[in-house]
Design a protein around this motif. Structure first.
Motif, mmCIF file in Angstrom:
data_model
loop_
_atom_site.group_PDB
_atom_site.id
_atom_site.type_symbol
_atom_site.label_atom_id
_atom_site.label_comp_id
_atom_site.label_asym_id
_atom_site.label_seq_id
_atom_site.Cartn_x
_atom_site.Cartn_y
_atom_site.Cartn_z
ATOM 1 N N THR A 243 -2.249 -5.274 13.351
ATOM 2 C CA THR A 243 -1.757 -3.924 13.063
ATOM 3 C C THR A 243 -0.311 -3.651 13.452
ATOM 4 O O THR A 243 0.333 -2.795 12.851
ATOM 5 N N HIS A 244 0.234 -4.344 14.466
ATOM 6 C CA HIS A 244 1.590 -4.007 14.902
ATOM 7 C C HIS A 244 2.617 -4.215 13.795
ATOM 8 O O HIS A 244 3.507 -3.384 13.606
ATOM 9 N N GLY A 245 2.523 -5.322 13.093
ATOM 10 C CA GLY A 245 3.458 -5.540 11.988
ATOM 11 C C GLY A 245 3.031 -4.811 10.729
ATOM 12 O O GLY A 245 3.864 -4.317 9.959
ATOM 13 N N LEU A 246 1.719 -4.728 10.509
ATOM 14 C CA LEU A 246 1.201 -4.187 9.262
ATOM 15 C C LEU A 246 1.321 -2.672 9.177
ATOM 16 O O LEU A 246 1.493 -2.128 8.081
ATOM 17 N N GLY A 247 1.242 -1.976 10.311
ATOM 18 C CA GLY A 247 1.308 -0.517 10.284
ATOM 19 C C GLY A 247 2.575 0.011 9.631
ATOM 20 O O GLY A 247 2.515 0.803 8.678
ATOM 21 N N PRO A 248 3.753 -0.392 10.110
ATOM 22 C CA PRO A 248 4.988 0.106 9.495
ATOM 23 C C PRO A 248 5.126 -0.267 8.022
ATOM 24 O O PRO A 248 5.501 0.571 7.194
ATOM 25 N N VAL A 249 4.824 -1.520 7.671
ATOM 26 C CA VAL A 249 4.935 -1.937 6.270
ATOM 27 C C VAL A 249 3.989 -1.112 5.403
ATOM 28 O O VAL A 249 4.323 -0.728 4.275
ATOM 29 N N SER A 250 2.805 -0.811 5.911
ATOM 30 C CA SER A 250 1.854 0.016 5.168
ATOM 31 C C SER A 250 2.414 1.414 4.927
ATOM 32 O O SER A 250 2.221 1.991 3.844
ATOM 33 N N GLN A 251 3.081 1.959 5.920
ATOM 34 C CA GLN A 251 3.678 3.284 5.714
ATOM 35 C C GLN A 251 4.839 3.224 4.729
ATOM 36 O O GLN A 251 5.013 4.142 3.919
ATOM 37 N N TYR A 252 5.631 2.153 4.772
ATOM 38 C CA TYR A 252 6.680 2.022 3.764
ATOM 39 C C TYR A 252 6.078 2.053 2.362
ATOM 40 O O TYR A 252 6.623 2.671 1.442
ATOM 41 N N MET A 253 4.942 1.369 2.187
ATOM 42 C CA MET A 253 4.325 1.201 0.865
ATOM 43 C C MET A 253 3.331 2.296 0.502
ATOM 44 O O MET A 253 2.661 2.207 -0.535
ATOM 45 N N ASN A 254 3.206 3.312 1.340
ATOM 46 C CA ASN A 254 2.279 4.420 1.067
ATOM 47 C C ASN A 254 0.830 3.946 0.931
ATOM 48 O O ASN A 254 0.072 4.453 0.098
ATOM 49 N N ILE A 255 0.441 2.986 1.764
ATOM 50 C CA ILE A 255 -0.949 2.538 1.735
ATOM 51 C C ILE A 255 -1.861 3.687 2.147
ATOM 52 O O ILE A 255 -1.629 4.365 3.149
ATOM 53 N N ASN A 256 -2.905 3.896 1.360
ATOM 54 C CA ASN A 256 -3.855 5.012 1.475
ATOM 55 C C ASN A 256 -3.244 6.346 1.066
ATOM 56 O O ASN A 256 -3.908 7.382 1.170
ATOM 57 N N GLY A 258 -1.268 6.740 -2.152
ATOM 58 C CA GLY A 258 -0.647 6.391 -3.412
ATOM 59 C C GLY A 258 -0.819 4.933 -3.780
ATOM 60 O O GLY A 258 -0.617 4.549 -4.934
ATOM 61 N N ASP A 259 -1.160 4.115 -2.835
ATOM 62 C CA ASP A 259 -1.494 2.709 -3.052
ATOM 63 C C ASP A 259 -2.520 2.329 -1.988
ATOM 64 O O ASP A 259 -2.731 3.083 -1.026
ATOM 65 N N ARG A 260 -3.152 1.198 -2.143
ATOM 66 C CA ARG A 260 -4.074 0.730 -1.108
ATOM 67 C C ARG A 260 -4.205 -0.782 -1.186
ATOM 68 O O ARG A 260 -3.859 -1.411 -2.188
ATOM 69 N N PHE A 261 -4.727 -1.380 -0.104
ATOM 70 C CA PHE A 261 -5.016 -2.802 -0.108
ATOM 71 C C PHE A 261 -6.149 -3.074 -1.104
ATOM 72 O O PHE A 261 -7.171 -2.400 -1.088
ATOM 73 N N ASP A 262 -5.969 -4.095 -1.928
ATOM 74 C CA ASP A 262 -6.987 -4.445 -2.924
ATOM 75 C C ASP A 262 -7.801 -5.656 -2.458
ATOM 76 O O ASP A 262 -9.011 -5.580 -2.289
ATOM 77 N N LYS A 304 -2.868 -8.292 -1.509
ATOM 78 C CA LYS A 304 -2.439 -7.719 -2.787
ATOM 79 C C LYS A 304 -2.849 -6.253 -2.811
ATOM 80 O O LYS A 304 -3.978 -5.910 -2.443
ATOM 81 N N THR A 305 -1.933 -5.377 -3.230
ATOM 82 C CA THR A 305 -2.249 -3.955 -3.293
ATOM 83 C C THR A 305 -2.628 -3.561 -4.715
ATOM 84 O O THR A 305 -2.412 -4.304 -5.673
ATOM 85 N N LYS A 306 -3.180 -2.380 -4.866
ATOM 86 C CA LYS A 306 -3.589 -1.890 -6.174
ATOM 87 C C LYS A 306 -2.409 -1.761 -7.131
ATOM 88 O O LYS A 306 -2.574 -1.920 -8.353
ATOM 89 N N LEU A 307 -1.223 -1.474 -6.610
ATOM 90 C CA LEU A 307 -0.035 -1.369 -7.457
ATOM 91 C C LEU A 307 0.619 -2.726 -7.682
ATOM 92 O O LEU A 307 1.693 -2.797 -8.296
ATOM 93 N N GLY A 308 0.006 -3.793 -7.192
ATOM 94 C CA GLY A 308 0.499 -5.127 -7.450
ATOM 95 C C GLY A 308 1.475 -5.669 -6.434
ATOM 96 O O GLY A 308 1.965 -6.799 -6.583
ATOM 97 N N ARG A 309 1.776 -4.922 -5.394
ATOM 98 C CA ARG A 309 2.679 -5.406 -4.364
ATOM 99 C C ARG A 309 1.992 -6.456 -3.498
ATOM 100 O O ARG A 309 0.760 -6.562 -3.491
ATOM 101 N N THR A 310 2.795 -7.212 -2.768
ATOM 102 C CA THR A 310 2.256 -8.245 -1.897
ATOM 103 C C THR A 310 2.735 -8.023 -0.469
ATOM 104 O O THR A 310 3.839 -7.530 -0.234
ATOM 105 N N ILE A 311 1.883 -8.400 0.479
ATOM 106 C CA ILE A 311 2.225 -8.316 1.900
ATOM 107 C C ILE A 311 1.781 -9.609 2.567
ATOM 108 O O ILE A 311 0.621 -10.020 2.435
#
Length: 455
Positions: A243-256, A258-262, A304-311
């Motif tokens: 979560t430490h690295g993933l939290g900020p990147v998720s907020q950049y990408m509007n996860i949950n 406008g987009d979400r992890f697929d 992979k996110t619903k909008l096709g982005r990658t993390i």
């Protein structure tokens, strides 16, 4: 609480805790999505609190810092503290006394002493800073008692626990925030501001990590973090701490929002480093040399996110190398990368995106987040990972006192934490992809992105 309601709560809490702790936290079956028992808590706003009355569960290495920070926050009353270790419990009480604040009530004596604290009716929020296996049951018990839960990372250790926490939050309409402090770092806040202003163009890819050599914790045998965290390297092979690295990147990408992890896929390197360390640092018959370390030294998980982005998310607490969270965000106009901080843009930067701009002063001057502009100096003065800890707690209290939605909700905590167990599931199936549950039950599509707030 009335005696009747107290008895009802303790019975319900006992069932919830027993289910979460005796249930196999390493279970591999994804819990089915069931209809919500309550309304969505996206954007949950609760009545304003003149004074935020706080209880603490766990005041060891992490929790004591929270206690000290709360001693310096306005509009807070520290009501009660619970810990099974009298030494750290007394240390926390001493910290409150030294701040010239009223002495809180204490609870100890058993693993379940916290339930008696939760039965009080003069606590609004509970800060949970205990070993990982207790996070989910304690969060559930806290919400069942009518209080808001604020939980250290990770929020839960299984898909089932994540759903139990989400269901409880929706049914009780209580906040359950995983306290991802890195989202309140100066650099992470600045990048969020830059993303919102379109500096990097349309987002394409992010990279997140927890690369932090922690083999030395294996020498903590009877107490402290290493006494229990070491054993997770013998139980699970995957990303133990995403979560430490993933939290900020998720907020950049509007996860949950406008987009979400697929879905995700995961791979691990061989597990060699901890066994070699044990052989070097401990006697041959030492308990650390009797353990079978199975968690790969380096785990790499692709989402992979619903909008096709990658993390890309990495975990490594074993190999000898410098600390890094990566914190990379790539868009159509350029990239920001951390550790060390650097920026390259096609338009709006130095004019040459083939070279890194490593001078952050001009970027801070233009894009420092308003929250950091307001509270950054105070946060740095109070400390806690460069000020991010203090700023996170200050912001939590501000939102509660002013009737505003928190910056992180239960869906964020569940989505970021579930990468742990799903990475293991992927590894056990030759790195085949695994679907990430939609804890929002479809509400992500219309949820508003986290705004750039000034307070």
């Amino acid at each position: 609480m009335t005696d009747f309601n107290r008895r009802k709560f303790l019975k319900t809490a006992g069932i919830a805790t027993a289910s979460a702790l005796t249930g196999n936290v390493l279970a591999h079956s994804a819990a089915p999505v069931s209809p919500s028992q309550g309304a969505s808590v996206i954007g949950l706003v609760t009545p304003k609190m003149d004074i935020v009355r706080v209880g603490f569960i766990g005041v060891g290495q992490r929790g004591i810092g929270h206690v000290k920070h709360f001693c310096h926050l306005d509009g807070v009353a520290i009501t009660a503290i619970c810990d099974t270790d009298d030494k750290v419990l007394n240390r926390a009480v001493s910290a409150v006394k030294e701040a010239n604040l009223p002495v809180p009530e204490t609870y100890t004596g058993s693993d379940y002493a916290y339930r008696d604290m939760l039965a009080r009716d003069d606590i609004d929020i509970v800060i949970i800073s205990t070993p990982w296996k207790w996070h989910a049951p304690m969060a559930i018990d806290t919400m069942e008692s009518g209080k808001h839960a604020f939980v250290e990372v990770p929020l839960a250790l299984s898909v089932e626990e994540c759903w139990q926490i989400v269901d409880t939050a929706e049914r009780t309409q209580k906040n359950c925030m995983m306290m991802e402090n890195v989202n309140y770092g100066r650099d992470e806040l600045m990048v969020l501001n830059m993303v919102r202003q379109g500096v990097f163009g349309e987002l394409l890819h992010g990279e997140a990590a927890y690369i932090h050599e922690l083999r030395w914790q294996m020498k903590e045998l009877e107490s402290k973090t290493g006494s229990w965290r070491t054993h997770w390297h013998t139980k699970r092979n995957g990303n133990l701490y995403p979560t430490h690295g993933l939290g900020p990147v998720s907020q950049y990408m509007n996860i949950n929002r406008g987009d979400r992890f697929d879905y995700l896929t995961s791979m691990s390197s061989p597990a060699l480093g901890r066994q070699l360390y044990a052989q070097r640092e401990f006697a041959a018959d030492h308990p650390r040399n009797q353990l079978n370390y199975i968690n790969g030294d380096i785990n790499t998980t692709l989402i992979k996110t619903k909008l096709g982005r990658t993390i890309m998310v990495q975990h490594d607490t074993t190999t000898p190398r410098p600390y890094s969270r990566h914190n990379l965000i790539q868009g159509t106009n350029g990239v920001f990368a951390g550790f060390p901080n650097r920026i390259a843009l096609e338009q709006g930067g130095s004019g040459d995106f083939h070279k890194w701009d490593t001078d952050m002063s001009t970027w801070y001057a233009k894009y420092d987040h308003p929250l950091w502009q307001r509270m950054g100096k105070e946060a740095e003065r109070n400390g806690g990972h460069g000020g991010m800890d203090f700023l996170m707690l200050w912001r939590m209290v501000y939102c509660l006192r002013n009737g505003e939605a928190l910056d992180q909700d239960v869906y964020d905590g569940a989505a970021w934490s579930v990468i742990n167990i799903l990475s293991e599931q992927s590894l056990q199936n030759r790195s085949n992809s695994v679907d990430v549950p939609d804890f929002t039950r479809g509400m992500w599509a219309n949820a508003k992105p986290l705004g750039i707030v000034g307070a």
